[in-house]
Design an enzyme around this catalytic site. Sequence first.
Site, short mmCIF file in Angstrom:
data_model
loop_
_atom_site.label_atom_id
_atom_site.label_comp_id
_atom_site.label_asym_id
_atom_site.label_seq_id
_atom_site.Cartn_x
_atom_site.Cartn_y
_atom_site.Cartn_z
N ASP A 2 30.13 23.37 104.05
CA ASP A 2 30.31 24.81 104.06
C ASP A 2 31.64 25.23 104.69
O ASP A 2 32.26 26.21 104.27
CB ASP A 2 29.15 25.48 104.81
CG ASP A 2 27.85 25.40 104.02
OD1 ASP A 2 27.90 25.13 102.81
OD2 ASP A 2 26.78 25.59 104.63
N ASN A 28 31.29 34.80 106.28
CA ASN A 28 30.11 34.67 107.12
C ASN A 28 30.00 35.77 108.18
O ASN A 28 29.09 36.57 108.16
CB ASN A 28 30.08 33.31 107.82
CG ASN A 28 29.44 32.23 106.98
OD1 ASN A 28 28.85 32.51 105.94
ND2 ASN A 28 29.56 30.99 107.41
N SER A 87 24.55 33.74 112.93
CA SER A 87 23.58 34.80 113.21
C SER A 87 22.16 34.27 113.29
O SER A 87 21.36 34.72 114.11
CB SER A 87 23.67 35.89 112.13
OG SER A 87 22.74 36.93 112.39
N LEU A 88 21.84 33.29 112.44
CA LEU A 88 20.51 32.68 112.48
C LEU A 88 20.27 31.99 113.82
O LEU A 88 19.16 32.04 114.37
CB LEU A 88 20.37 31.68 111.33
CG LEU A 88 19.00 30.99 111.18
CD1 LEU A 88 17.92 32.00 110.84
CD2 LEU A 88 19.07 29.92 110.10
N SER A 89 21.33 31.38 114.38
CA SER A 89 21.21 30.73 115.69
C SER A 89 20.97 31.74 116.80
O SER A 89 20.50 31.38 117.89
CB SER A 89 22.49 29.94 116.00
OG SER A 89 22.73 28.96 115.02
N THR A 144 22.52 32.99 107.33
CA THR A 144 21.97 31.64 107.52
C THR A 144 22.92 30.77 108.35
O THR A 144 22.71 29.57 108.45
CB THR A 144 21.73 30.97 106.15
OG1 THR A 144 22.95 30.97 105.39
CG2 THR A 144 20.65 31.71 105.37
#
Length: 276
Positions: free
Chosen positions: A66, A134, A178-180, A175
């Site tokens: 990514d 992102n 921000s997910l963390s 994903t």
Amino acid sequence: MKIGIKTNLKRDIDAKVAKVFCSELKENGLEYKVCDNASDFFDKKEVAPTSVVFDWCDIVVSFGGDGTMLDAVRNLKENRPILGINKGKIGFLTEIDEMDIDYAVKCLKENSFNIETRTMLSTKINCEEYFALNEIIVNNQDTCHISAFNIDLDGVRADTVRSDGILVSTPTGSTAYSLSCNGPVLSPSVKALIVNSICPHSLHSCPMVIEDNMSIKISTDSSRIRVIVDGNIVYKSDSDGFELVIEKAEKCASFVRFKNENFYNKLRKKLNYWGE
């Protein structure tokens, strides 16, 4: 169709997979140029500077994870569709793995693919504009140093948060970092952004999901603030007080899709990762 090749040599060792892909392109009569970071592994006639390759091609093919995809998006001046071939660990943005190269070349030759567009963010610092696929982060240069950050949405104060920093994320970035930070996962088609705090010193702080056409201003009285765009530090402040306005960018990112795989099915497969 003209294909631009960008490979991450830390993932694609000695450009082995990229060379196989280019050989398949040649056999199928498709033109290609390779970015010059891999010049040691290709004929000189096949290689050009990255900016030249990206301006010349119709599609960029990225070999890596990514991070390599984000790098390609960041370096594209004009919108070009990107096909990601996964050589990383998770590869959430990539479309296929290296064993599907024959299938990919066949689809490219036959124009048998779709283009998926993704929302991007933009911000300006000292007349320089930065774009993120992102997220954009405003935080302290000093690790674990808490500051008070004001969040204004379309000119209205929405919250003041004491935290390590504030993160504004696209649906694609939902994903990622921000997910963390316990942020929600958004489908790429959702027209929304996430405003999230990093390590908030609070019992009530939670992420906000807002319309993607809203203007987000983040301000603080603290010094030694920095701005991070898709993992790259683009600005450091050495004076008291700082503010930044973040908005949805006019341009978007485009990805080549062969499989039209359900987003939630991909989410389940990719993010149930438990290590090696």
